[in-house]
Design a protein around this motif. Structure first.
Motif, mmCIF file in Angstrom:
data_model
loop_
_atom_site.group_PDB
_atom_site.id
_atom_site.type_symbol
_atom_site.label_atom_id
_atom_site.label_comp_id
_atom_site.label_asym_id
_atom_site.label_seq_id
_atom_site.Cartn_x
_atom_site.Cartn_y
_atom_site.Cartn_z
ATOM 1 N N LYS A 86 0.835 -1.209 0.000
ATOM 2 C CA LYS A 86 0.000 0.000 0.000
ATOM 3 C C LYS A 86 0.868 1.258 0.000
ATOM 4 C CE LYS A 86 -3.970 -1.948 2.467
ATOM 5 N NZ LYS A 86 -4.719 -1.910 3.739
ATOM 6 N N ASN A 87 1.887 1.250 0.847
ATOM 7 C CA ASN A 87 2.765 2.417 0.916
ATOM 8 C C ASN A 87 3.567 2.599 -0.359
ATOM 9 O OD1 ASN A 87 2.078 3.370 3.514
ATOM 10 N ND2 ASN A 87 3.371 1.811 4.456
ATOM 11 N N MET A 88 4.000 1.501 -0.971
ATOM 12 C CA MET A 88 4.755 1.613 -2.220
ATOM 13 C C MET A 88 3.876 2.133 -3.350
ATOM 14 S SD MET A 88 7.832 1.193 -1.541
ATOM 15 C CE MET A 88 8.426 1.329 -3.210
ATOM 16 N N ALA A 89 2.582 1.851 -3.315
ATOM 17 C CA ALA A 89 1.663 2.412 -4.314
ATOM 18 C C ALA A 89 1.631 3.935 -4.186
ATOM 19 C CB ALA A 89 0.266 1.821 -4.146
ATOM 20 N N ILE A 90 1.654 4.418 -2.945
ATOM 21 C CA ILE A 90 1.679 5.868 -2.718
ATOM 22 C C ILE A 90 3.012 6.452 -3.180
ATOM 23 C CG2 ILE A 90 1.651 7.667 -0.936
ATOM 24 C CD1 ILE A 90 -0.317 5.809 0.614
ATOM 25 N N VAL A 91 4.112 5.784 -2.849
ATOM 26 C CA VAL A 91 5.432 6.244 -3.268
ATOM 27 C C VAL A 91 5.507 6.302 -4.795
ATOM 28 C CG1 VAL A 91 7.887 5.613 -3.351
ATOM 29 C CG2 VAL A 91 6.637 5.476 -1.186
ATOM 30 N N ASP A 92 5.022 5.276 -5.469
ATOM 31 C CA ASP A 92 5.019 5.264 -6.941
ATOM 32 C C ASP A 92 4.202 6.413 -7.506
ATOM 33 O OD1 ASP A 92 6.622 3.021 -6.935
ATOM 34 O OD2 ASP A 92 4.949 1.614 -7.235
ATOM 35 N N ALA A 93 3.037 6.690 -6.902
ATOM 36 C CA ALA A 93 2.191 7.801 -7.370
ATOM 37 C C ALA A 93 2.907 9.132 -7.180
ATOM 38 C CB ALA A 93 0.859 7.785 -6.631
ATOM 39 N N LEU A 94 3.590 9.293 -6.049
ATOM 40 C CA LEU A 94 4.327 10.544 -5.805
ATOM 41 C C LEU A 94 5.470 10.718 -6.800
ATOM 42 C CD1 LEU A 94 4.495 10.500 -1.903
ATOM 43 C CD2 LEU A 94 3.232 12.134 -3.318
ATOM 44 N N GLU A 95 6.183 9.626 -7.107
ATOM 45 C CA GLU A 95 7.309 9.712 -8.036
ATOM 46 C C GLU A 95 6.878 10.077 -9.447
ATOM 47 O OE1 GLU A 95 9.186 5.902 -7.398
ATOM 48 O OE2 GLU A 95 10.650 6.806 -6.030
ATOM 49 N N GLU A 96 5.633 9.798 -9.799
ATOM 50 C CA GLU A 96 5.147 10.129 -11.133
ATOM 51 C C GLU A 96 4.778 11.605 -11.287
ATOM 52 O OE1 GLU A 96 2.189 7.463 -12.628
ATOM 53 O OE2 GLU A 96 3.348 5.698 -12.057
ATOM 54 N N LEU A 97 4.682 12.339 -10.185
ATOM 55 C CA LEU A 97 4.377 13.768 -10.261
ATOM 56 C C LEU A 97 5.560 14.513 -10.867
ATOM 57 C CD1 LEU A 97 2.729 14.273 -6.759
ATOM 58 C CD2 LEU A 97 1.561 14.123 -8.973
ATOM 59 N N ASP A 98 5.267 15.482 -11.723
ATOM 60 C CA ASP A 98 6.322 16.236 -12.407
ATOM 61 C C ASP A 98 7.211 17.011 -11.441
ATOM 62 O OD1 ASP A 98 5.469 15.338 -14.854
ATOM 63 O OD2 ASP A 98 4.187 17.079 -15.232
ATOM 64 N N ASP A 99 6.649 17.497 -10.341
ATOM 65 C CA ASP A 99 7.408 18.323 -9.409
ATOM 66 C C ASP A 99 8.241 17.518 -8.412
ATOM 67 O OD1 ASP A 99 6.333 20.558 -10.607
ATOM 68 O OD2 ASP A 99 4.707 20.751 -9.159
ATOM 69 N N VAL A 100 8.159 16.201 -8.461
ATOM 70 C CA VAL A 100 8.869 15.359 -7.497
ATOM 71 C C VAL A 100 10.087 14.725 -8.153
ATOM 72 C CG1 VAL A 100 8.676 13.312 -6.021
ATOM 73 C CG2 VAL A 100 6.724 14.857 -6.243
ATOM 74 N N ASP A 101 11.264 14.945 -7.544
ATOM 75 C CA ASP A 101 12.499 14.372 -8.065
ATOM 76 C C ASP A 101 12.713 12.957 -7.550
ATOM 77 O OD1 ASP A 101 13.240 16.605 -9.559
ATOM 78 O OD2 ASP A 101 14.167 17.541 -7.814
ATOM 79 N N SER A 102 12.477 12.748 -6.261
ATOM 80 C CA SER A 102 12.622 11.409 -5.679
ATOM 81 C C SER A 102 11.837 11.348 -4.379
ATOM 82 C CB SER A 102 14.089 11.074 -5.423
ATOM 83 O OG SER A 102 14.594 11.876 -4.385
ATOM 84 N N VAL A 103 11.518 10.130 -3.970
ATOM 85 C CA VAL A 103 10.790 9.911 -2.720
ATOM 86 C C VAL A 103 11.600 8.898 -1.927
ATOM 87 C CG1 VAL A 103 8.646 9.086 -1.682
ATOM 88 C CG2 VAL A 103 8.574 10.309 -3.854
ATOM 89 N N GLU A 104 11.905 9.233 -0.685
ATOM 90 C CA GLU A 104 12.675 8.351 0.191
ATOM 91 C C GLU A 104 11.752 7.794 1.265
ATOM 92 O OE1 GLU A 104 15.663 7.768 -0.778
ATOM 93 O OE2 GLU A 104 15.813 9.430 -2.176
ATOM 94 N N HIS A 105 12.035 6.591 1.747
ATOM 95 C CA HIS A 105 11.243 5.994 2.813
ATOM 96 C C HIS A 105 12.150 5.110 3.656
ATOM 97 C CE1 HIS A 105 11.174 1.981 0.997
ATOM 98 N NE2 HIS A 105 11.043 2.617 -0.173
ATOM 99 N N ASN A 106 11.652 4.693 4.805
ATOM 100 C CA ASN A 106 12.448 3.837 5.682
ATOM 101 C C ASN A 106 11.738 2.505 5.968
ATOM 102 O OD1 ASN A 106 10.441 4.949 7.284
ATOM 103 N ND2 ASN A 106 11.762 5.220 9.059
ATOM 104 N N MET A 107 10.901 2.051 5.054
ATOM 105 C CA MET A 107 10.152 0.800 5.229
ATOM 106 C C MET A 107 11.003 -0.395 4.832
ATOM 107 S SD MET A 107 6.490 1.683 3.524
ATOM 108 C CE MET A 107 7.217 2.055 1.936
#
Length: 103
Positions: free
Chosen positions: A80-101
């Motif tokens: 579920k969290n990786m689905a959110i991370v993937d959605a965030l990474e697809e946004l034009d204004d986002v360079d990268s998304v980091e997590h600690n899972m």
């Protein structure tokens, strides 16, 4: 990332000579590559060490966030969290998304 497999002992000798205090060498994601972790303050020294043992054209340096406090979660929560991370990474204004899972 080094586009060849690195001999850890040879690199350790070169890194110590270049002035690096700590490092970790792991196999890269792609076959025949290595990943070298070091303190960000010593990144240029590590590149110098790699160059001194013949990897001049095969080094790609990049700073990356490495969590010191990973959080273990269930497979379901991880997906579920990786689905959110993937959605965030697809946004034009986002360079990268980091997590600690971890799972």
């Amino acid at each position: 990332v080094v586009r060849l497999v690195v001999d850890e002992l040879e690199l350790m000798d070169a890194a110590i000579e270049a002035g690096c205090d700590d490092m970790e060498v792991l196999p890269g994601d792609a076959e025949g590559t290595s990943i070298v972790y070091t303190d960000p303050k010593e990144a240029s020294l590590m590149v110098e060490a790699l160059n001194s043992i013949g990897f001049e054209d095969k080094v790609k340096m990049k700073l990356a966030y490495v969590s010191k406090a990973p959080v273990e979660c269930s497979e379901e929560d991880f997906e579920k969290n990786m689905a959110i991370v993937d959605a965030l990474e697809e946004l034009d204004d986002v360079d990268s998304v980091e997590h600690n899972m971890t799972n």
